[in-house]
Scaffold this motif. Sequence first.
Motif, PDB file in Angstrom:
ATOM      1  N   VAL A  68       0.861  -1.182   0.000  1.00 60.51           N
ATOM      2  CA  VAL A  68       0.000   0.000   0.000  1.00 60.51           C
ATOM      3  C   VAL A  68       0.895   1.228   0.000  1.00 60.51           C
ATOM      4  N   ALA A  69       0.556   2.195  -0.822  1.00 60.55           N
ATOM      5  CA  ALA A  69       1.336   3.441  -0.841  1.00 60.55           C
ATOM      6  C   ALA A  69       1.266   4.072   0.546  1.00 60.55           C
ATOM      7  N   PRO A  70       2.420   4.457   1.111  1.00 64.24           N
ATOM      8  CA  PRO A  70       2.431   4.937   2.486  1.00 64.24           C
ATOM      9  C   PRO A  70       1.675   6.238   2.716  1.00 64.24           C
ATOM     10  N   GLY A  71       1.528   7.081   1.718  1.00 63.88           N
ATOM     11  CA  GLY A  71       0.805   8.337   1.908  1.00 63.88           C
ATOM     12  C   GLY A  71       1.458   9.173   2.993  1.00 63.88           C
ATOM     13  N   GLY A  72       0.680   9.706   3.919  1.00 62.28           N
ATOM     14  CA  GLY A  72       1.230  10.534   4.986  1.00 62.28           C
ATOM     15  C   GLY A  72       1.169   9.867   6.336  1.00 62.28           C
ATOM     16  N   ASN A  73       0.914   8.558   6.391  1.00 58.72           N
ATOM     17  CA  ASN A  73       0.712   7.865   7.657  1.00 58.72           C
ATOM     18  C   ASN A  73       1.928   7.088   8.131  1.00 58.72           C
ATOM     19  N   LEU A  74       3.097   7.484   7.744  1.00 60.52           N
ATOM     20  CA  LEU A  74       4.305   6.789   8.172  1.00 60.52           C
ATOM     21  C   LEU A  74       4.588   7.143   9.626  1.00 60.52           C
ATOM     22  N   SER A  75       4.644   6.124  10.481  1.00 61.44           N
ATOM     23  CA  SER A  75       4.896   6.365  11.905  1.00 61.44           C
ATOM     24  C   SER A  75       6.402   6.546  12.128  1.00 61.44           C
ATOM     25  N   PRO A  76       6.787   7.030  13.285  1.00 59.44           N
ATOM     26  CA  PRO A  76       8.219   7.243  13.554  1.00 59.44           C
ATOM     27  C   PRO A  76       9.069   5.969  13.445  1.00 59.44           C
ATOM     28  N   ASN A  77       8.466   4.794  13.683  1.00 58.74           N
ATOM     29  CA  ASN A  77       9.239   3.559  13.587  1.00 58.74           C
ATOM     30  C   ASN A  77       9.226   2.962  12.182  1.00 58.74           C
ATOM     31  N   GLY A  78       8.664   3.691  11.195  1.00 55.21           N
ATOM     32  CA  GLY A  78       8.666   3.236   9.812  1.00 55.21           C
ATOM     33  C   GLY A  78       7.497   2.351   9.435  1.00 55.21           C
ATOM     34  N   ASN A  79       6.541   2.187  10.316  1.00 56.51           N
ATOM     35  CA  ASN A  79       5.365   1.349  10.064  1.00 56.51           C
ATOM     36  C   ASN A  79       4.321   2.159   9.300  1.00 56.51           C
ATOM     37  N   THR A  80       3.677   1.541   8.308  1.00 59.57           N
ATOM     38  CA  THR A  80       2.693   2.256   7.497  1.00 59.57           C
ATOM     39  C   THR A  80       1.257   1.803   7.750  1.00 59.57           C
ATOM     40  N   VAL A  81       1.014   0.990   8.785  1.00 55.92           N
ATOM     41  CA  VAL A  81      -0.328   0.481   9.049  1.00 55.92           C
ATOM     42  C   VAL A  81      -1.152   1.554   9.767  1.00 55.92           C
ATOM     43  N   SER A  82      -2.317   1.850   9.215  1.00 52.95           N
ATOM     44  CA  SER A  82      -3.286   2.734   9.854  1.00 52.95           C
ATOM     45  C   SER A  82      -4.482   1.868  10.252  1.00 52.95           C
ATOM     46  N   LEU A  83      -4.737   1.771  11.546  1.00 57.13           N
ATOM     47  CA  LEU A  83      -5.832   0.912  12.008  1.00 57.13           C
ATOM     48  C   LEU A  83      -7.185   1.394  11.495  1.00 57.13           C
ATOM     49  N   ASP A  84      -7.367   2.700  11.371  1.00 57.36           N
ATOM     50  CA  ASP A  84      -8.626   3.221  10.826  1.00 57.36           C
ATOM     51  C   ASP A  84      -8.837   2.741   9.394  1.00 57.36           C
ATOM     52  N   THR A  85      -7.799   2.841   8.582  1.00 52.91           N
ATOM     53  CA  THR A  85      -7.888   2.402   7.187  1.00 52.91           C
ATOM     54  C   THR A  85      -8.130   0.902   7.104  1.00 52.91           C
ATOM     55  N   GLU A  86      -7.463   0.144   7.949  1.00 52.32           N
ATOM     56  CA  GLU A  86      -7.630  -1.311   7.938  1.00 52.32           C
ATOM     57  C   GLU A  86      -9.048  -1.706   8.326  1.00 52.32           C
ATOM     58  N   MET A  87      -9.653  -0.999   9.255  1.00 58.93           N
ATOM     59  CA  MET A  87     -11.027  -1.318   9.652  1.00 58.93           C
ATOM     60  C   MET A  87     -11.999  -1.002   8.512  1.00 58.93           C
ATOM     61  N   ILE A  88     -11.764   0.074   7.794  1.00 59.09           N
ATOM     62  CA  ILE A  88     -12.606   0.403   6.634  1.00 59.09           C
ATOM     63  C   ILE A  88     -12.469  -0.674   5.564  1.00 59.09           C
ATOM     64  N   LYS A  89     -11.234  -1.117   5.315  1.00 59.00           N
ATOM     65  CA  LYS A  89     -11.017  -2.176   4.327  1.00 59.00           C
ATOM     66  C   LYS A  89     -11.656  -3.484   4.767  1.00 59.00           C
ATOM     67  N   ALA A  90     -11.654  -3.763   6.073  1.00 59.36           N
ATOM     68  CA  ALA A  90     -12.279  -4.989   6.586  1.00 59.36           C
ATOM     69  C   ALA A  90     -13.788  -4.964   6.352  1.00 59.36           C
ATOM     70  N   VAL A  91     -14.402  -3.810   6.531  1.00 67.86           N
ATOM     71  CA  VAL A  91     -15.845  -3.689   6.284  1.00 67.86           C
ATOM     72  C   VAL A  91     -16.135  -3.883   4.796  1.00 67.86           C
ATOM     73  N   GLU A  92     -15.303  -3.322   3.929  1.00 62.02           N
ATOM     74  CA  GLU A  92     -15.483  -3.504   2.483  1.00 62.02           C
ATOM     75  C   GLU A  92     -15.370  -4.982   2.104  1.00 62.02           C
ATOM     76  N   ALA A  93     -14.367  -5.661   2.650  1.00 57.48           N
ATOM     77  CA  ALA A  93     -14.163  -7.075   2.339  1.00 57.48           C
ATOM     78  C   ALA A  93     -15.359  -7.904   2.826  1.00 57.48           C
ATOM     79  N   ARG A  94     -15.879  -7.587   4.002  1.00 59.21           N
ATOM     80  CA  ARG A  94     -17.044  -8.298   4.521  1.00 59.21           C
ATOM     81  C   ARG A  94     -18.262  -8.062   3.626  1.00 59.21           C
TER      82      ARG A  94
END
Length: 117
Positions: A68-94
């Motif tokens: 996934v393109a990191p966009g502007g959500n890169l955390s200080p430790n280099g992680n690109t996971v946004s829990l809000d985005t992941e929850m939206i994607k989970a609802v779409e998949a369901r």
Amino acid sequence: MFEPLAVTRMAHALAAHSATRQGVIAANVAHADTPGYRARDVEDFTETLRRMNAAPPRTAADPRLMPVAPGGNLSPNGNTVSLDTEMIKAVEARHHFDLALTITRSVGGVIRTALGR
């Protein structure tokens, strides 16, 4: 002898795509605190369907993983996971999985009606 209906093949592919996407989303959420982890997703279902239609009959195309393109959500430790985005994607998949299930049930009902059962 019996070829699966195109609509049931597509519904099966959508269900498989949704299940794969749900697994990738779960892995992203599990690695939300892992330093340097890059969020992933699967290709859009339209691409999977395009490859499935180009393949010989009875071949289900597996969705491909992509970063996934990191966009502007890169955390200080280099992680690109946004829990809000992941929850939206989970609802779409369901939603897509439920749609595939509804299509399969509807086709089964039409077939049973046609057979007089």
